[in-house]
Design a protein around this motif. Structure first.
Motif, short mmCIF file in Angstrom:
data_model
loop_
_atom_site.label_atom_id
_atom_site.label_comp_id
_atom_site.label_asym_id
_atom_site.label_seq_id
_atom_site.Cartn_x
_atom_site.Cartn_y
_atom_site.Cartn_z
N GLY A 104 3.20 23.16 -16.18
CA GLY A 104 3.90 22.18 -16.99
C GLY A 104 4.34 21.01 -16.16
O GLY A 104 4.10 20.95 -14.94
N LEU A 105 4.97 20.06 -16.80
CA LEU A 105 5.36 18.82 -16.16
C LEU A 105 6.68 18.98 -15.43
O LEU A 105 7.65 19.52 -15.98
CB LEU A 105 5.48 17.71 -17.21
CG LEU A 105 5.72 16.30 -16.71
CD1 LEU A 105 4.52 15.81 -15.90
CD2 LEU A 105 5.98 15.35 -17.88
N ALA A 106 6.73 18.54 -14.18
CA ALA A 106 7.98 18.55 -13.42
C ALA A 106 8.88 17.43 -13.92
O ALA A 106 8.41 16.40 -14.40
CB ALA A 106 7.69 18.39 -11.94
N PRO A 107 10.22 17.59 -13.79
CA PRO A 107 11.11 16.52 -14.22
C PRO A 107 10.92 15.29 -13.35
O PRO A 107 10.57 15.37 -12.18
CB PRO A 107 12.50 17.13 -14.01
CG PRO A 107 12.31 18.21 -13.02
CD PRO A 107 10.93 18.75 -13.25
N LEU A 108 11.14 14.13 -13.96
CA LEU A 108 11.01 12.87 -13.24
C LEU A 108 12.21 12.67 -12.33
O LEU A 108 13.35 12.80 -12.75
CB LEU A 108 10.92 11.71 -14.24
CG LEU A 108 10.83 10.31 -13.64
CD1 LEU A 108 9.53 10.17 -12.87
CD2 LEU A 108 10.92 9.25 -14.73
N ALA A 109 11.94 12.38 -11.07
CA ALA A 109 13.02 12.09 -10.12
C ALA A 109 12.94 10.62 -9.74
O ALA A 109 11.98 10.18 -9.15
CB ALA A 109 12.87 12.96 -8.87
N ILE A 110 13.95 9.87 -10.13
CA ILE A 110 13.90 8.44 -9.83
C ILE A 110 14.96 8.09 -8.77
O ILE A 110 16.07 8.49 -8.89
CB ILE A 110 14.13 7.56 -11.06
CG1 ILE A 110 13.90 8.24 -12.38
CG2 ILE A 110 13.19 6.42 -11.06
CD1 ILE A 110 14.02 7.31 -13.58
N ALA A 138 7.15 7.45 -8.51
CA ALA A 138 8.61 7.29 -8.60
C ALA A 138 9.20 6.97 -7.25
O ALA A 138 10.05 6.07 -7.12
CB ALA A 138 9.25 8.56 -9.17
N ALA A 139 8.77 7.67 -6.20
CA ALA A 139 9.31 7.44 -4.86
C ALA A 139 8.92 6.06 -4.34
O ALA A 139 9.73 5.36 -3.72
CB ALA A 139 8.84 8.53 -3.90
N GLY A 146 0.82 -1.20 0.00
CA GLY A 146 0.00 0.00 0.00
C GLY A 146 0.86 1.24 0.00
O GLY A 146 1.82 1.35 0.76
N ALA A 147 0.53 2.19 -0.87
CA ALA A 147 1.25 3.47 -0.92
C ALA A 147 0.77 4.34 0.23
O ALA A 147 -0.43 4.53 0.43
CB ALA A 147 1.00 4.16 -2.26
N ARG A 171 6.54 4.03 2.16
CA ARG A 171 6.51 5.49 2.31
C ARG A 171 7.17 6.15 1.10
O ARG A 171 7.91 5.53 0.36
CB ARG A 171 7.28 5.91 3.56
CG ARG A 171 6.74 5.38 4.88
CD ARG A 171 7.53 6.00 6.03
NE ARG A 171 7.03 5.58 7.32
CZ ARG A 171 7.50 4.54 8.02
NH1 ARG A 171 8.50 3.82 7.51
NH2 ARG A 171 6.98 4.22 9.18
N LYS A 172 6.91 7.46 0.96
CA LYS A 172 7.60 8.20 -0.09
C LYS A 172 9.09 8.33 0.20
O LYS A 172 9.91 8.43 -0.71
CB LYS A 172 6.98 9.60 -0.26
CG LYS A 172 5.62 9.56 -0.93
CD LYS A 172 5.10 10.97 -1.17
CE LYS A 172 3.74 10.93 -1.86
NZ LYS A 172 3.18 12.27 -2.07
#
Length: 225
Positions: A219-225, A136-137, A76-77, A100-101
């Motif tokens: 706009g779209l935020a950059p993806l943080a992986i 992503a988190a 579960g997120a 968790r995030k």
């Protein structure tokens, strides 16, 4: 992403439970920062036994029929996905974890709780998806803990803002969603007036411009992986 049958049924449950809420003069700002004239509060379905049982049945059916392989555990997120993952784990007799995030910073400092996910095929459960930024988190936490993660199940996918499909591809995640705004608008339901429908249709025609004009992201935020 979602089947017509589950989309229709889930949209009805959202409307019957009062989970689809239209803003007045002040638009909603979603967790991802987008402004929207409507908000879907899936948490309202948690408190009603008949509604939550119906949602769990729909989600369990999606897990049984729409995944290439059955999961070996559910995660579960934090926080919206945890109760649904718990009920689904009970329904499907599967191990339960939550993610968790970010690590808590105290104690075990773990991002994944409830036991090991090492080497297990895990399905991430969340209540909502806007543009996929929070996934992503959660994906990072589960994979860092050794989970095999290829799919995430969400009860409602906004399906409006840009970047969601691209994020899922970059994260190598397949989305299984029970419903989207398109499913809600496909229904003729007394909870959705003609005026509300018109507002939603105008928003969905250009959600980025609508958000920018109402104080939300542009706009779209950059993806943080």
């Amino acid at each position: 992403m979602n089947s017509p049958l589950s989309g229709d049924a889930m949209a009805r449950l959202l409307l019957e439970g009062g989970a689809v809420q239209l803003a007045g003069d002040q638009p909603f700002v979603l967790a991802a920062g987008w402004a929207s004239p409507a908000y879907v509060d899936v948490r309202l379905l948690i408190g009603e036994p008949s509604l939550r049982r119906a949602v769990v049945a729909l989600a369990a059916d999606a897990i049984r029929t729409r995944l290439p392989q059955p999961p070996e555990a559910l995660a579960g997120a934090d926080t919206g996905g945890i109760p649904w993952a718990a009920w689904l784990a009970e329904e499907l007799d599967l191990p339960l974890r939550y993610v968790r995030k970010r690590p808590l910073g105290i104690g075990r400092n773990a991002q994944v709780e409830g036991g090991s996910v090492e080497g297990r095929r895990v399905l991430l459960i969340d209540d909502l998806m806007t543009d996929g930024s929070s996934k992503a988190a959660f994906a990072r936490g589960l994979r860092s803990a050794g989970a095999s993660l290829t799919h995430t199940l969400c009860l409602f996918h906004h399906g409006t803002f840009p970047g969601g499909a691209e994020r899922m591809r970059e994260l190598e995640l397949e989305l299984v969603a029970l419903a989207s705004w398109r499913d809600v608008l496909a229904l003729q339901h007394p909870a959705l007036s003609a005026d509300s429908r018109a507002v939603l249709e105008g928003f969905l025609a250009d959600p980025v411009s609508w958000s920018a004009a109402h104080g939300g992201r542009v706009g779209l935020a950059p993806l943080a992986i």
